[in-house]
Design an enzyme around this catalytic site. Structure first.
Site, short mmCIF file in Angstrom:
data_model
loop_
_atom_site.label_atom_id
_atom_site.label_comp_id
_atom_site.label_asym_id
_atom_site.label_seq_id
_atom_site.Cartn_x
_atom_site.Cartn_y
_atom_site.Cartn_z
N ASP A 267 -4.90 -10.30 3.40
CA ASP A 267 -4.04 -9.25 2.85
C ASP A 267 -4.91 -8.21 2.16
OD1 ASP A 267 -2.07 -7.69 1.79
OD2 ASP A 267 -1.52 -9.10 0.19
N LYS A 274 -5.65 -2.83 -1.85
CA LYS A 274 -6.08 -3.52 -3.09
C LYS A 274 -7.44 -2.95 -3.49
CE LYS A 274 -3.77 -7.89 -1.98
NZ LYS A 274 -2.78 -8.00 -3.07
N ARG A 349 7.15 -10.66 1.86
CA ARG A 349 8.62 -10.73 1.96
C ARG A 349 9.10 -10.15 3.28
NH1 ARG A 349 8.99 -7.40 -3.54
NH2 ARG A 349 7.15 -8.73 -3.75
ZN LIG Z 1 0.19 -8.20 -0.49
#
Ligand SMILES: [Zn+2]
Length: 513
Positions: A267, A274, A349
């Site tokens: 991720d 990030k 999600r």
């Molecule tokens: Zn994430």
């Protein structure tokens, strides 16, 4: 099957003098509780020379025990209201590592616990903790050889009966698979290699495996998942996979368990990248998927009667590139819900919602169905409950005390959870702001500084997966969202901590005993 294998040993007397054992680990509150008076006497003499004995975990050369290796492992106090069975787990980890360092490969484990319900699984929990401490990463085993890094082959469990040893072996086999899948670097566990590892783990077992990798079919069946995967499609080896696992027992089925697992093999955050070093450790964002596969492995080993288990795992990479999905896009989910992307780092999600929609469809007509989403979903879960699994359930699950029963099992088995409530504020948070969409995936502050940051994503999952729609399959479906962001690795260190395999043990204790 499990490694190191648990072996039931009837009594200390039968084991200390003979058998294959090469060390004795004694875990108890005090050395006065040890079973053999001669051994207690000997230890008291040693204590005059080394006052660590009885205070901390030490290894002694002792002529009275097998292999002459004695590991004395005191638990410390157990009588405070907040002491739980992890007092045994903590000390078992230290003790087994001392045994391994001393050269033992077949240690014997003797545990004495107070006769209280909270400690009734102290021996089993000590074994599972020892196996956790002995596990070494798959990359290390593949590079150096299994025996070089994991020399301990068996652990003898004094006083364990063979049925319980079988349950422990199956549970540890599941935990081991979960740790392997979660803990491995992103290329070794790229989506299709993750799928291959599952195929291998279940080959010839009672659990069937089906892997979907066809991009067009995935696009049609899992549109939200494929939005996350979009920029990974440019790289052949990073393309996504959906893995379906199923166990169907012979005879009457009384209960159906359905699992969706978040398998983000990496991720980056996507276009909402990030930054500031926040990306390291994100190969572990597949911990939920790993735990689901691990639980199915335990199911495969035990082949329980009356329980039908179906799982879908989304193995996906959230990459960044020219085709990356971005915030503000509106994507229609499998359940027909128009989802406005709030932040591309809230990708788990999206992967889960379509898997859950599929599982909801499959649950139609199946008896007593409970759906779980298992994920490293939010930093908020780790912030709110620390090293515990956070459980957020819907009304049907609450009526059936589903979360409470899992948490109760976890408490006894050293795999604890905290119960969170699903509230109206969570649904208000993700409401559509205009007619352009039906639901908002996320806000734009870190979840850890967002009020109800691990509860509101459960509301999103309910809406995006169509669990709130007026269908028969949705109305009676118990649903529990399981966030392991706080419990998924030892010490909460996502870059270097060992995967904990939570909540495999508590699920096995709740459903498979
Ligand atoms: Zn994430």
């Amino acid at each position: 099957m499990a490694y190191p294998t648990p072996v039931a040993v009837a009594s200390l007397q039968s084991a200390t003098l003979a058998g294959p054992w090469d060390a004795l680990i004694c875990i108890a509150e005090q050395i006065e509780h040890y079973p053999d008076p001669e051994l207690v006497q000997w230890l008291k003499q040693q204590q005059r020379i080394d006052q660590r004995i009885g205070r901390e975990t030490v290894t002694l050369v002792c002529p009275l025990v097998v292999g002459q290796r004695l590991i004395v492992a005191p638990t410390g106090p157990l009588n405070r209201y907040y002491d739980d069975v992890r007092c045994f787990a903590d000390v078992a980890k230290q003790a087994i590592l001392q045994a391994k360092t001393a050269g033992a490969v077949k240690p014997l484990l003797w545990v004495q616990a107070p006769a209280e319900p909270r400690f009734q699984q102290a021996l089993a929990v000590s074994y599972l903790a020892a196996a956790q401490a002995l596990w070494q990463p798959l990359e290390g085993r593949e590079a150096r050889g299994e025996m070089a890094v994991e020399p301990v082959q068996q652990i003898g469990l004094v006083g364990m009966d063979s049925n319980e040893a079988r349950f422990l072996a199956a549970t540890e086999a599941g935990r081991r698979l979960a740790r392997d899948l979660c803990g491995t670097e992103p290329e070794r566990m790229a989506p299709r290699r993750f799928a291959d590892y599952c195929v291998e783990a279940f080959s010839g077992s009672a659990v069937s495996v089906e892997v979907e990798t066809d991009v067009e079919r995935l696009q049609a069946d899992y549109p939200l998942l494929m939005a996350v995967a979009r920029s990974s499609l440019a790289v052949e080896r990073h393309k996504p996979a959906v893995i379906r696992l199923e166990y169907k027992p012979a005879g009457e089925i009384k209960q159906t368990l359905l699992f969706a697992g978040k398998g983000l093999v990496y991720d980056t955050g996507g276009a909402d990248l990030k930054i500031n070093g926040g990306m390291a450790g994100m190969s572990r964002d597949k911990g939920g998927a790993a735990a689901v596969a691990g639980f199915l492995k335990t199911v495969a080993e035990l082949q329980p009667e009356g329980i039908h288990v179906i799982a879908e795992i989304g193995a996906v990479r959230n990459s960044i590139g020219s085709d990356a999905f971005v915030a503000d896009e509106i994507i229609t989910s499998r359940a027909g819900v128009r989802v406005r992307i709030g932040n591309t780092d809230a990708e788990g999600r999206l992967v889960l919602a379509d898997l859950m929609a599929h599982l909801r469809e499959q649950s139609q007509g199946l008896p007593n169905a409970t759906l779980f989403s298992v994920a490293t979903l939010t930093g908020h879960a780790a912030r709110a409950v620390g090293p515990y699994t956070a459980l957020v359930e819907n009304g049907v699950a609450r009526e059936g005390s589903v979360s409470a029963s899992i948490a109760n099992a976890g408490e006894l088995w050293g795999d604890p959870a905290e119960l969170s409530s699903s509230r109206r504020e969570d649904f208000a948070f993700i409401r559509p702001r205009s007619c352009a969409d039906d639901v908002l995936s996320c806000n734009n502050a870190p979840s850890s500084v967002t009020a109800r940051g691990h509860q509101f994503p459960m509301a999103f999952l309910v809406v995006a997966a169509g669990l709130d729609q007026a269908t028969e399959s949705a109305a009676n479906l118990a649903y529990v969202h399981v966030d392991i962001a706080g419990s998924g690795v030892d010490g909460g260190d996502w870059q270097h901590g060992k995967p904990s395999a939570a909540p495999v043990t508590s699920l096995a204790a709740r459903y498979l005993r």
